[in-house]
Motif scaffolding. Structure first.
Motif, mmCIF file in Angstrom:
data_model
loop_
_atom_site.group_PDB
_atom_site.id
_atom_site.type_symbol
_atom_site.label_atom_id
_atom_site.label_comp_id
_atom_site.label_asym_id
_atom_site.label_seq_id
_atom_site.Cartn_x
_atom_site.Cartn_y
_atom_site.Cartn_z
ATOM 1 N N VAL A 50 0.819 -1.220 -0.011
ATOM 2 C CA VAL A 50 0.064 -0.051 -0.131
ATOM 3 C C VAL A 50 0.956 1.343 0.027
ATOM 4 O O VAL A 50 0.751 2.000 -0.714
ATOM 5 N N VAL A 51 1.835 1.262 0.732
ATOM 6 C CA VAL A 51 2.636 2.446 0.800
ATOM 7 C C VAL A 51 3.577 2.773 -0.460
ATOM 8 O O VAL A 51 3.406 3.790 -0.814
ATOM 9 N N SER A 52 3.782 1.526 -1.015
ATOM 10 C CA SER A 52 4.539 1.755 -2.162
ATOM 11 C C SER A 52 3.871 2.289 -3.223
ATOM 12 O O SER A 52 3.985 3.224 -4.135
ATOM 13 N N LEU A 53 2.510 1.914 -3.311
ATOM 14 C CA LEU A 53 1.536 2.466 -4.323
ATOM 15 C C LEU A 53 1.063 4.111 -3.944
ATOM 16 O O LEU A 53 1.121 4.741 -4.734
ATOM 17 N N CYS A 54 1.235 4.083 -2.706
ATOM 18 C CA CYS A 54 0.907 5.770 -2.321
ATOM 19 C C CYS A 54 2.103 6.609 -3.026
ATOM 20 O O CYS A 54 1.936 7.914 -3.134
ATOM 21 N N ARG B 84 -6.986 0.021 -1.193
ATOM 22 C CA ARG B 84 -6.671 0.788 -0.117
ATOM 23 C C ARG B 84 -5.818 2.078 -0.238
ATOM 24 O O ARG B 84 -5.955 3.213 0.238
ATOM 25 N N ALA B 85 -4.870 2.024 -1.055
ATOM 26 C CA ALA B 85 -4.016 3.024 -1.736
ATOM 27 C C ALA B 85 -4.690 4.050 -2.046
ATOM 28 O O ALA B 85 -4.649 5.225 -1.919
ATOM 29 N N ARG B 86 -5.617 3.773 -3.180
ATOM 30 C CA ARG B 86 -6.785 4.724 -4.014
ATOM 31 C C ARG B 86 -7.287 5.630 -2.574
ATOM 32 O O ARG B 86 -7.467 6.803 -2.275
ATOM 33 N N GLN B 87 -8.104 4.682 -1.499
ATOM 34 C CA GLN B 87 -8.612 5.330 -0.494
ATOM 35 C C GLN B 87 -7.776 6.288 0.338
ATOM 36 O O GLN B 87 -8.258 7.350 0.570
ATOM 37 N N ILE B 88 -6.474 5.943 0.741
ATOM 38 C CA ILE B 88 -5.794 6.803 1.379
ATOM 39 C C ILE B 88 -5.225 7.996 0.833
ATOM 40 O O ILE B 88 -5.633 8.875 1.272
ATOM 41 N N LEU B 89 -4.902 7.843 -0.471
ATOM 42 C CA LEU B 89 -4.694 9.181 -1.116
ATOM 43 C C LEU B 89 -5.902 10.008 -1.209
ATOM 44 O O LEU B 89 -5.835 11.338 -1.211
ATOM 45 N N LYS B 90 -7.079 9.578 -1.482
ATOM 46 C CA LYS B 90 -8.340 10.146 -1.312
ATOM 47 C C LYS B 90 -8.631 11.058 0.031
ATOM 48 O O LYS B 90 -8.879 12.272 -0.021
ATOM 49 N N ASP B 91 -8.222 10.067 1.060
ATOM 50 C CA ASP B 91 -8.339 10.610 2.450
ATOM 51 C C ASP B 91 -7.367 11.839 2.771
ATOM 52 O O ASP B 91 -7.745 12.731 3.354
ATOM 53 N N ILE B 92 -6.213 11.702 2.144
ATOM 54 C CA ILE B 92 -5.057 12.661 2.587
ATOM 55 C C ILE B 92 -5.739 14.020 1.621
ATOM 56 O O ILE B 92 -5.383 14.993 1.982
ATOM 57 N N ALA C 101 -4.340 15.366 -1.072
ATOM 58 C CA ALA C 101 -3.338 15.935 -1.867
ATOM 59 C C ALA C 101 -2.055 14.662 -1.856
ATOM 60 O O ALA C 101 -2.420 13.627 -1.480
ATOM 61 N N SER C 102 -1.152 15.140 -2.262
ATOM 62 C CA SER C 102 0.071 14.201 -2.311
ATOM 63 C C SER C 102 0.561 13.835 -1.151
ATOM 64 O O SER C 102 0.503 14.603 -0.007
ATOM 65 N N ILE C 103 1.240 12.682 -0.947
ATOM 66 C CA ILE C 103 1.834 12.143 0.309
ATOM 67 C C ILE C 103 3.051 13.242 0.625
ATOM 68 O O ILE C 103 3.537 13.316 1.788
ATOM 69 N N ASN D 249 4.024 24.961 0.762
ATOM 70 C CA ASN D 249 3.664 23.450 0.776
ATOM 71 C C ASN D 249 2.998 23.193 -0.672
ATOM 72 O O ASN D 249 1.890 22.788 -1.021
ATOM 73 N N PRO D 250 3.937 23.128 -1.677
ATOM 74 C CA PRO D 250 3.743 23.138 -2.934
ATOM 75 C C PRO D 250 2.653 21.935 -3.291
ATOM 76 O O PRO D 250 1.796 22.108 -4.201
ATOM 77 N N GLN D 251 3.031 20.707 -2.779
ATOM 78 C CA GLN D 251 2.034 19.630 -3.258
ATOM 79 C C GLN D 251 0.786 19.551 -2.648
ATOM 80 O O GLN D 251 -0.136 19.025 -3.235
ATOM 81 N N GLN D 252 0.477 20.397 -1.629
ATOM 82 C CA GLN D 252 -0.799 20.507 -1.413
ATOM 83 C C GLN D 252 -1.829 21.336 -2.349
ATOM 84 O O GLN D 252 -2.832 21.252 -2.461
ATOM 85 N N LEU D 253 -1.121 22.436 -3.166
ATOM 86 C CA LEU D 253 -1.621 23.184 -4.236
ATOM 87 C C LEU D 253 -1.290 22.282 -5.443
ATOM 88 O O LEU D 253 -1.279 22.917 -6.423
ATOM 89 N N ASN D 254 -1.086 20.922 -5.514
ATOM 90 C CA ASN D 254 -1.398 20.043 -6.726
ATOM 91 C C ASN D 254 0.079 20.205 -7.430
ATOM 92 O O ASN D 254 -0.035 19.699 -8.504
ATOM 93 N N GLN D 255 1.099 20.735 -6.931
ATOM 94 C CA GLN D 255 2.432 20.408 -7.580
ATOM 95 C C GLN D 255 2.735 19.122 -7.638
ATOM 96 O O GLN D 255 2.555 18.296 -6.637
ATOM 97 N N LYS D 256 3.167 18.606 -8.945
ATOM 98 C CA LYS D 256 3.294 17.101 -9.138
ATOM 99 C C LYS D 256 4.734 16.918 -8.337
ATOM 100 O O LYS D 256 5.646 17.623 -8.520
ATOM 101 N N PRO D 257 4.798 15.640 -7.614
ATOM 102 C CA PRO D 257 6.359 15.208 -7.310
ATOM 103 C C PRO D 257 6.902 14.925 -8.487
ATOM 104 O O PRO D 257 6.468 14.586 -9.727
#
Lengths: 487, 487
Positions: free
Chosen positions: A74-78, A103-111, A113-115, B59-67
């Motif tokens: 899951v972490v690897s996909l996130c 699960r990874a999809r859900q976590i990214l949705k929950d967050i 934004a990007s991790i 916090n660039p990735q919070q504003l959708n900056q791509k990693p």
């Protein structure tokens, strides 16, 4: 002349609290172990062993314990959300089970934004909610996500709570002896007063409330403002596990003596006698106590221990019960200065508490891995305990929990004299000799504090099972030789 | 009766240093912004905006900056080493470029254990070596991996260095005004004495050594033990970038006045006028100074800024030059109590400084991503600067570096009176009104400190480029309305 310019910052004029701080788990002996490891890596052949075994620290994956597959998937996909794009599905579904992908999809949705983004300083709200659900299920009593603070390991949480507790140098915190030295080190750093209370070795490192009460009264009579009690359950380094009735007494005692309770419960799934001595959380104990709405409790958990052992990721949480609202706002402010706990650790914390469920594609493998690790740890704990108890002059209480044994060693006069000659404590001398003879690094009991005149050491039982008999053999041989030499 | 039991720990009797600490970047206004975001998420339709834009924090990735794709690919493989097994190669090679696979293999080999293990407390030696090589290449002077400490973001490193510097409450640390409030907050927490020195807005937030000297002498004459100088370069919140000749003067000044230099260089790649004002590291400046073997320097870098923007991962490092050997051992001991910085952040730090090279399969994409982000940031910085300078009563120095603009606002008397009536500072009042009118969250200048009688705010220029004109339009409209209302 330049080379003789005195330094601006020296050991003499630096922060004296840092100078005085001691942390034996990664102290002198561990540094020496690293030197020996480097020597071996550079091809040294003059050492009486061919590898260094680090039993000084509960660091299972360093000793080749495999991580839990589902969690890492899951972490690897996130980390690489490109893998979740529809056009990659046919390939990715051959590498990842569907529940890991979901699960990874859900976590990214929950967050949301990007991790790679700073999260809420207390941790991502949805991930805190997962933790709250886990606590509710574990204990049978609800938990509030807003009372949870995700942290970079339990250590960071403990340091924050000890810090906010410290009003001045008279602030006293009750810590067990022996104790995990994070507590003494942090109190030294803060300039607060550690108030030691003793666990009773003979009765399995048990905790006697009336003994602690005497300690509190004595400290208070000397002007110490004793305001919190630290309990490590299951114990570190001692491995004891508290009985439910004892826990009720402790809570009553906290209420009567006006003490905030800090419950370090990072070994809550490392329980080796689950029928006789199951783990009971202090949160549950509190909910069953008449003063459930009064007693202030902060309890700590971590992803570093248990069977998950994700130490290097630095993740964990603490839960606050009955804390003053203003104080929790101050805790938020403190957390905000460090911006947020690392998001990967937050994700792993949420995963730890929401593993695959029966019927999920990953359930079977998850169960197999967890059970395998658990049974193996339990076997190794029993085996090492037996090895210690068979040694001349050594007694060792069983580990009901945790990852450690804390045997007591009785050393011959000649060994005591030799240690004195070297200006070393006897247990440090013994552990030094062990490292130099076997490559096994443990921590002297003096690093955790111990009853005067007794000597111990702490060892993990984490070396790989396939090498465990060999490891035990090295310890047995070393001890026999040591005793023969100094008797 | 239970409900009236007073709390053991209260805001009144807690650690007073924490109570007094201020950190506006995630302070009251940011908390209000989160409330508004929650309201919108719950479907609120009574607000004059449809989203909250967080310009209070870099916090660039919070504003959708791509990693950066390559970095994330490598970390993702390190998380799931099963993907590196030979039988998966045919699938994995369709999802990952070969250099990402090779790099992940190399990193796991360097770490020598799973990334779930605690590492060396200073950071994995091989990863520190990558950082040392980067520094040597950047500056043209060697760096020693043993002088590097990997950290959980630059903030953690700054806090550690300020802590070790603090002998007692007389310890004075020179901090710029305006400054990133991590410094003032940490000094408050430690009970040390901040010694403010002023940057000159009119000359582009320049730093005048003779002005600082006066400040030092004055503070010393009052009994403050001034022992370190903090410089943020490129500046935060001010965006200035130091000239090489000025840096030599600063080093001479540190030598003459016996000051340790702390150089916060986290924005070293956010340089928007590279020809006129390139970034020069203080390490390089030191190596070119006559006192290169004497002046004590600690410089900080981070994975949170630049184009990489991996804030949530918490990674960074500091490099020590000319520090007392005993002091660096104490720094190690401090680090060891927290066990290690998170390994994922360590890996990202090493990746940041060893990106794909020309000829590598990932080179082209990496370059495209980095250049795209850089050019876009630069365009946005110039655009927002122009927007501010076109506003009535507003002047704004250009951002030569960093992620922020720090415009000065001159508010009409009626606005000042209204702020006084609300018991707010004028800049806080202005920023509050902006948030409530536009959903844009910035930080009042008073959160960074500013020259008496002047008012500013700090805004990032990180909103997505496709939405940037709309964002600028909201700010313009707000300001015009505000001025019309209070003129």
């Amino acid at each position: 002349m330049a080379s003789t310019t005195p330094k601006v910052l020296t050991v003499e004029n630096m922060n004296p609290h840092i100078r005085e701080m001691e942390y034996a788990v990664r102290g002198r002996l561990a540094i020496r172990a690293e030197e020996l490891r480097d020597e071996l890596a550079q091809g040294a052949t003059n050492l009486p062993f061919n590898k260094v075994v680090s039993c000084n620290i509960g660091n299972p994956q360093q000793l080749n314990q495999k991580p839990i597959t589902f969690f890492r998937q899951v972490v690897s996909l996130c980390e690489n959300p490109d893998l979740l794009e529809p056009e990659k599905e046919s390939l990715v579904s051959q590498l990842y089970p569907i529940d890991a992908i979901q699960r990874a999809r859900q976590i990214l949705k929950d967050i949301g934004a990007s991790i790679g983004a700073y999260s809420h300083s207390q941790g991502v709200p949805a991930l805190r909610k997962s933790v709250a659900n886990f606590i509710a299920e574990r204990d049978g009593y609800p938990a509030d996500p807003n009372s949870l603070y995700l942290t970079q390991g339990a250590s960071a949480g403990v340091q924050n709570i000890l810090s906010i507790l410290t009003q001045n140098e008279k602030t006293g915190i009750l810590i067990p002896i022996p104790q995990y030295p994070l507590y003494s080190a942090t109190l030294t750093l803060l300039g607060a007063t550690p108030v030691p209370y003793y666990l009773d070795e003979e009765s399995g490192w048990s905790l006697d409330v009336e003994e602690i009460r005497k300690t509190v009264h004595e400290a208070r009579s000397k002007g110490t403002d004793v305001r919190a009690l630290v309990i490590i359950n299951p114990g570190n380094p001692t491995g004891q596990c508290l009985e439910a009735s004892n826990m009720q007494d402790i809570l009553t005692f906290c209420h009567e003596e006006r003490l905030l309770l800090m419950a370090d419960e990072v070994y809550q799934t490392n329980i080796y006698e689950p029928e006789q001595r199951p783990f009971v959380s202090f949160k549950k104990a509190l909910m069953e106590h008449p003063q459930r709405d009064t007693i202030e409790l902060v309890s700590f958990h971590s992803i570093s221990k248990g069977m998950i052992g994700e130490c290097g990721r630095r993740g964990g949480y603490f839960e606050c019960c009955n804390l003053d609202k203003g104080v929790t706002e101050q805790l938020y402010k403190m957390a905000s200065v460090s911006l947020c706990p690392n998001v990967s650790g937050q994700i792993m914390t949420a995963l730890m508490v929401t593993p695959p469920k029966q019927g999920d594609p990953s359930y079977e493998l998850y169960q197999k891995e967890m059970t395998g690790l658990y049974e193996s740890l339990r076997r190794r704990s029993k085996k090492l305990e037996a090895v210690f108890n068979a040694m001349e002059g050594v007694t060792c209480q069983p580990a009901m929990g945790s990852m450690y044994l804390f045997p007591r060693i009785r050393l011959p006069e000649k060994a005591l004299a030799k240690a004195a000659e070297l200006n070393q404590k006897p247990d440090a001398f013994y552990c030094d000799q062990m490292l130099e003879a076997t490559g096994v690094c443990v921590v002297p009991g003096s690093g955790f504090a111990q009853k005067d005149g007794t000597w111990h050491f702490r060892s993990t039982f984490l070396p790989e099972e396939s090498l465990f008999d060999e490891f035990c053999g090295h310890l047995k041989d070393f001890h026999a030789n040591f005793m023969a030499k100094y008797k």
